[in-house]
Design a protein around this motif. Sequence first.
Motif, PDB file in Angstrom:
ATOM      1  N   ASN A   1       0.851  -1.192   0.000  1.00 46.89           N
ATOM      2  CA  ASN A   1       0.000   0.000   0.000  1.00 46.89           C
ATOM      3  C   ASN A   1       0.887   1.242   0.000  1.00 46.89           C
ATOM      4  OD1 ASN A   1      -1.755   2.099   0.509  1.00 46.89           O
ATOM      5  ND2 ASN A   1      -2.955   0.968   2.006  1.00 46.89           N
ATOM      6  N   PRO A   2       0.859   2.060  -1.041  1.00 47.13           N
ATOM      7  CA  PRO A   2       1.741   3.238  -1.098  1.00 47.13           C
ATOM      8  C   PRO A   2       1.379   4.303  -0.070  1.00 47.13           C
ATOM      9  CG  PRO A   2       0.235   3.233  -2.952  1.00 47.13           C
ATOM     10  CD  PRO A   2       0.042   1.929  -2.235  1.00 47.13           C
ATOM     11  N   LEU A   3       0.186   4.249   0.504  1.00 43.26           N
ATOM     12  CA  LEU A   3      -0.216   5.254   1.488  1.00 43.26           C
ATOM     13  C   LEU A   3       0.270   4.929   2.893  1.00 43.26           C
ATOM     14  CD1 LEU A   3      -3.896   5.876   0.308  1.00 43.26           C
ATOM     15  CD2 LEU A   3      -1.858   7.211  -0.222  1.00 43.26           C
ATOM     16  N   THR A   4       0.440   3.651   3.201  1.00 44.42           N
ATOM     17  CA  THR A   4       0.830   3.271   4.558  1.00 44.42           C
ATOM     18  C   THR A   4       2.236   2.713   4.655  1.00 44.42           C
ATOM     19  OG1 THR A   4      -0.103   1.062   4.293  1.00 44.42           O
ATOM     20  CG2 THR A   4      -1.557   2.757   5.192  1.00 44.42           C
ATOM     21  N   GLY A   5       2.771   2.198   3.584  1.00 44.40           N
ATOM     22  CA  GLY A   5       4.090   1.570   3.636  1.00 44.40           C
ATOM     23  C   GLY A   5       5.159   2.450   3.028  1.00 44.40           C
ATOM     24  N   SER A   6       6.369   2.224   3.498  1.00 46.84           N
ATOM     25  CA  SER A   6       7.496   2.920   2.874  1.00 46.84           C
ATOM     26  C   SER A   6       8.510   1.866   2.468  1.00 46.84           C
ATOM     27  CB  SER A   6       8.125   3.928   3.835  1.00 46.84           C
ATOM     28  OG  SER A   6       8.669   3.268   4.946  1.00 46.84           O
ATOM     29  N   ALA A   7       8.809   1.817   1.201  1.00 43.15           N
ATOM     30  CA  ALA A   7       9.761   0.842   0.681  1.00 43.15           C
ATOM     31  C   ALA A   7      10.825   1.577  -0.117  1.00 43.15           C
ATOM     32  CB  ALA A   7       9.049  -0.173  -0.205  1.00 43.15           C
ATOM     33  N   ASP A   8      12.050   1.102   0.025  1.00 39.27           N
ATOM     34  CA  ASP A   8      13.146   1.688  -0.744  1.00 39.27           C
ATOM     35  C   ASP A   8      13.136   1.129  -2.160  1.00 39.27           C
ATOM     36  OD1 ASP A   8      13.984   3.088   1.476  1.00 39.27           O
ATOM     37  OD2 ASP A   8      15.385   1.528   2.102  1.00 39.27           O
ATOM     38  N   GLY A   9      13.769   1.829  -3.054  1.00 37.85           N
ATOM     39  CA  GLY A   9      13.918   1.362  -4.423  1.00 37.85           C
ATOM     40  C   GLY A   9      12.940   2.020  -5.378  1.00 37.85           C
ATOM     41  N   LEU A  10      13.177   1.771  -6.647  1.00 38.09           N
ATOM     42  CA  LEU A  10      12.363   2.373  -7.698  1.00 38.09           C
ATOM     43  C   LEU A  10      11.317   1.431  -8.276  1.00 38.09           C
ATOM     44  CD1 LEU A  10      15.176   4.210  -9.689  1.00 38.09           C
ATOM     45  CD2 LEU A  10      13.521   5.212  -8.126  1.00 38.09           C
ATOM     46  N   GLY A  11      11.388   0.157  -7.933  1.00 34.92           N
ATOM     47  CA  GLY A  11      10.449  -0.802  -8.494  1.00 34.92           C
ATOM     48  C   GLY A  11      10.869  -1.312  -9.860  1.00 34.92           C
ATOM     49  N   LEU A  12      12.166  -1.358 -10.118  1.00 33.56           N
ATOM     50  CA  LEU A  12      12.669  -1.811 -11.420  1.00 33.56           C
ATOM     51  C   LEU A  12      13.284  -3.203 -11.381  1.00 33.56           C
ATOM     52  CD1 LEU A  12      14.390   1.433 -12.710  1.00 33.56           C
ATOM     53  CD2 LEU A  12      12.282   0.407 -13.530  1.00 33.56           C
ATOM     54  N   GLY A  13      13.529  -3.752 -10.204  1.00 33.83           N
ATOM     55  CA  GLY A  13      14.246  -5.015 -10.087  1.00 33.83           C
ATOM     56  C   GLY A  13      13.594  -6.167 -10.827  1.00 33.83           C
ATOM     57  N   LEU A  14      12.330  -6.454 -10.540  1.00 33.95           N
ATOM     58  CA  LEU A  14      11.652  -7.566 -11.197  1.00 33.95           C
ATOM     59  C   LEU A  14      11.456  -7.301 -12.680  1.00 33.95           C
ATOM     60  CD1 LEU A  14       8.955  -8.761  -8.662  1.00 33.95           C
ATOM     61  CD2 LEU A  14      10.962  -9.987  -9.455  1.00 33.95           C
ATOM     62  N   TYR A  15      11.198  -6.073 -13.028  1.00 34.27           N
ATOM     63  CA  TYR A  15      11.016  -5.729 -14.442  1.00 34.27           C
ATOM     64  C   TYR A  15      12.296  -5.994 -15.233  1.00 34.27           C
ATOM     65  CZ  TYR A  15      10.036  -3.043 -18.635  1.00 34.27           C
ATOM     66  OH  TYR A  15       9.858  -2.653 -19.939  1.00 34.27           O
ATOM     67  N   LEU A  16      13.430  -5.566 -14.698  1.00 32.04           N
ATOM     68  CA  LEU A  16      14.703  -5.802 -15.391  1.00 32.04           C
ATOM     69  C   LEU A  16      15.040  -7.284 -15.419  1.00 32.04           C
ATOM     70  CD1 LEU A  16      16.828  -2.817 -14.057  1.00 32.04           C
ATOM     71  CD2 LEU A  16      15.806  -3.093 -16.318  1.00 32.04           C
ATOM     72  N   ALA A  17      14.758  -8.002 -14.335  1.00 28.87           N
ATOM     73  CA  ALA A  17      14.994  -9.443 -14.324  1.00 28.87           C
ATOM     74  C   ALA A  17      14.139 -10.132 -15.385  1.00 28.87           C
ATOM     75  CB  ALA A  17      14.686 -10.017 -12.944  1.00 28.87           C
ATOM     76  N   LEU A  18      12.897  -9.696 -15.541  1.00 31.19           N
ATOM     77  CA  LEU A  18      12.002 -10.260 -16.550  1.00 31.19           C
ATOM     78  C   LEU A  18      12.543 -10.006 -17.955  1.00 31.19           C
ATOM     79  CD1 LEU A  18       9.253 -11.588 -17.244  1.00 31.19           C
ATOM     80  CD2 LEU A  18       8.289  -9.305 -17.243  1.00 31.19           C
ATOM     81  N   LEU A  19      12.981  -8.780 -18.230  1.00 26.54           N
ATOM     82  CA  LEU A  19      13.520  -8.451 -19.551  1.00 26.54           C
ATOM     83  C   LEU A  19      14.773  -9.255 -19.876  1.00 26.54           C
ATOM     84  CD1 LEU A  19      13.174  -4.561 -19.793  1.00 26.54           C
ATOM     85  CD2 LEU A  19      11.816  -6.290 -20.952  1.00 26.54           C
ATOM     86  N   LEU A  20      15.701  -9.313 -18.935  1.00 20.04           N
ATOM     87  CA  LEU A  20      16.953 -10.029 -19.176  1.00 20.04           C
ATOM     88  C   LEU A  20      16.722 -11.525 -19.327  1.00 20.04           C
ATOM     89  CD1 LEU A  20      19.275  -8.092 -16.729  1.00 20.04           C
ATOM     90  CD2 LEU A  20      19.325  -8.037 -19.224  1.00 20.04           C
ATOM     91  N   THR A  21      15.816 -12.070 -18.518  1.00 24.11           N
ATOM     92  CA  THR A  21      15.502 -13.494 -18.625  1.00 24.11           C
ATOM     93  C   THR A  21      14.881 -13.806 -19.984  1.00 24.11           C
ATOM     94  OG1 THR A  21      15.180 -13.622 -16.227  1.00 24.11           O
ATOM     95  CG2 THR A  21      14.240 -15.399 -17.549  1.00 24.11           C
ATOM     96  N   ALA A  22      13.952 -12.970 -20.427  1.00 25.19           N
ATOM     97  CA  ALA A  22      13.297 -13.176 -21.724  1.00 25.19           C
ATOM     98  C   ALA A  22      14.297 -13.058 -22.873  1.00 25.19           C
ATOM     99  CB  ALA A  22      12.159 -12.171 -21.903  1.00 25.19           C
ATOM    100  N   ARG A  23      15.244 -12.136 -22.761  1.00 20.47           N
ATOM    101  CA  ARG A  23      16.256 -11.965 -23.823  1.00 20.47           C
ATOM    102  C   ARG A  23      17.120 -13.203 -23.997  1.00 20.47           C
ATOM    103  NH1 ARG A  23      17.715  -6.365 -25.751  1.00 20.47           N
ATOM    104  NH2 ARG A  23      15.660  -5.423 -25.612  1.00 20.47           N
TER     105      ARG A  23
END
Length: 58
Positions: free
Chosen positions: A10-32
Amino acid sequence: MGRPFLRGGNPLTGSADGLGLGLYLALLLTARHGGKLSAGQVDGGRGTCIRRDFPAAA
């Protein structure tokens, strides 16, 4: 999974570090490399398992 800057929780109650790109980049590299990325719950829903499968080398 599969969209950049998408973060869990939940972006209103939680605070998380990072940009949210890790899984997306892993998905792209794995697919390549001809692989497949999958996600599932473990430990009764208290965790997440990310699995990467690649084809066998020739």
